[in-house]
Design a protein around this motif. Sequence first.
Motif, short mmCIF file in Angstrom:
data_model
loop_
_atom_site.label_atom_id
_atom_site.label_comp_id
_atom_site.label_asym_id
_atom_site.label_seq_id
_atom_site.Cartn_x
_atom_site.Cartn_y
_atom_site.Cartn_z
N UNK A 146 0.81 -1.21 0.00
CA UNK A 146 0.00 0.00 0.00
C UNK A 146 0.84 1.25 0.00
N UNK A 147 0.20 2.35 0.38
CA UNK A 147 0.85 3.66 0.44
C UNK A 147 0.67 4.23 1.85
N UNK A 148 1.79 4.61 2.47
CA UNK A 148 1.74 5.27 3.78
C UNK A 148 2.07 6.74 3.58
N UNK A 149 1.23 7.62 4.08
CA UNK A 149 1.43 9.05 3.96
C UNK A 149 1.69 9.61 5.35
N UNK A 150 2.81 10.31 5.51
CA UNK A 150 3.22 10.82 6.82
C UNK A 150 3.41 12.34 6.71
N UNK A 171 5.98 -0.82 1.60
CA UNK A 171 5.02 0.16 1.06
C UNK A 171 5.75 1.36 0.48
N UNK A 172 5.08 2.06 -0.40
CA UNK A 172 5.51 3.40 -0.77
C UNK A 172 5.24 4.31 0.42
N UNK A 173 6.21 5.14 0.78
CA UNK A 173 6.02 6.09 1.87
C UNK A 173 6.17 7.51 1.30
N UNK A 174 5.17 8.33 1.57
CA UNK A 174 5.19 9.73 1.16
C UNK A 174 5.30 10.58 2.41
N UNK A 175 6.34 11.39 2.49
CA UNK A 175 6.51 12.34 3.58
C UNK A 175 6.21 13.74 3.04
#
Length: 500
Positions: free
Chosen positions: A74-78, A201-205
Motif C-alpha cells: 500500500x501507500x503510507x502518507x506521513x 510500502x511506498x512512503x510519502x513524507x
Amino acid sequence: MRSHYDVIVIGGGPAGSASAMLLAERGLSVLLLEKDQFPRYHVGESLTGTAGDFIARAGLTEKMAELDFPAKPGVKVVGREGAEFFVPVLRPTWQVRRADFDHLLLQLAISKGVEHVQGAAKTVLTEAGRVVGITVATANREDGDAQAVRAAFVVDASGQSVFMSRQELAGPRRVAAFNRQIALYSQFSGVASDVGETHNSTVIFYRDTYHWSWLIPVSSEIVSIGIVLPTASYKLRGGTSKAAMAWGLEHMHPELTQRTASATQVEAMHVSRNYSYRVDPFVGPGWLCVGDSHCFTDPIFSFGASFALTEAQAAADAIVAAIANPAAEPDLLAGYATYCNRGQGRAADLIRYFWKFPAFFAYMTKGQHGGDLIRLLAGDCFTPEPLAATIEMKKSLEDSPVLHRIPEGRGRDIAARIYERFDFFQGVDAAFLDLSEGVMIYFILAEDDIDLYDSLRDFEEQLVSDFGRDTLAVLSFTPDIIEAMPPLDNAYTIVDRRRK
C-alpha cells in the motif's frame, strides 16, 4: 525493418511496449521504435493495482518475483505533527526498478511478434491531412539518411519527448497546475525499512504544500528516494541537486531523517524540472498519443506507469476498431481522448484535494468514502461514472466563497473557470476579476516566463470560445511592472497566494 506495417509505435517504455504487444496479439504487424538501448534508468518505480492487473493478465507474476521486485502492500502518507494514514492496495501489485521492468515489457512485446528497432523517429509522413508513416534514423544505416516507413496508424508513446507535439500535429506542450517543481532522486542502500503491514510500502513524507518526498523499496536491498520542492524553495535550499537532497533528507520529516541515517547513495543523482504538462489535442487522423506523450500531472501517487498501461489498452482497442472500420475512426479517437481526459482529470483532482485538504483527505480514507479512495489510488480513475468520493472532492474544489459574492451569469461562470484553473497553478500568484466595465481579468505572475504566457493565452482562447469576446480581456503583470496595474477597488479577488 520493412517499408510498411499496420502500426508504428514510437517509444519502448510501458506505454509503447504495452500498446505494441496488445496490437500484435490482435493480429496486426507492429514496428516498435526506441532510441535508447534497454535496460536504461527511469524513475516511476511504484505501480498501482491497475498495473498489477495488467501484469497478471500478461503472465508476468512469477517473473516479478524472480527480478526481486517487492510486493507492494500500500501507500503510507506521513505529514507534520504525527499526521499519518495508510491506504492498502486494492489488488496485488509491485515496486519495480524501471530499468528492469521496462526491459521485461519490451521483451514480452518482442515475444508476441512485435518488431523492435533501435532508432529515432525524425519526421511524420502525411497525405491529405492524414498521418501515413514516419521517417526513421538508425545507427546501422550506412548512408545516414532517415528511412521512410509507412503504416495505417502511428502511436506516439515517446513520453516527455512529446514527438507528435514537436511535429506540430498534436497540440503544444503547455505547463499544467503542478508545474514549477523540481524533483531530485536517486537510489540508496542501507535505508531502514518499515515493519508489519506497511513493509515494502511506498512512503510519502510531506512538510508543506508541494514540499514532499518519496521512499520506495525497489528490491530487497535498494530504495528509491526523491525530494520534491517548488522552484523557489529549491533555490533557497542551495540551488544544487546535492544541497537540496541533503536538505530534504534532514528536514523533510524526522522519520525520513532517521531511516536514511546510514544510507549510501548507489545511483547517480537525477533531476526533473517543470514536469507537469499537458498536450491537447492528442489524437488525429492516423495517429494518437499514449501516456506521458500527452499528459503528466504529478508523481505523488505514482500514476505514471500505471496510467500508461491503462491508456495502452484503450488505444489498442480504438486502433484495431479504426483499422477494421475506417469510417468510424473519428468517433473512436474522440472516445479514446474522452477516456484519457476523464482519468487524467480525476487524478489531478485527487492530487489537488490532497494538497488543499490534507486532513480531510486522511479522514476520507477511513470514512464512508474509504473504499473509493482505495480504488482511486489503485488507478481506477477511468470508470465511466464517477465514484462518490470523486464527486465530493470535485464539489469541494470548485467551491469558493468569492464565487457566491459575484452576481449569477456570465461573470460568475468566468470566475468559476479562473478559480478551477488557477487555484493550484504554480507561477500564477494572484487572479482578479473586474466586472465594472465588461470582463477584465488580471493575473499577477511569479516571474516573466514564456510558458506562463502561453498558458494564459490558451486560457483566454478557451474563454472566448465558450463565452464570446465581447468586453472580455486578459492582462498579466510580473512583480517588476506591478505598479502599472490599474486600481482593483471594484475587482473580485479570485486567487491570491501572495498573502501566504
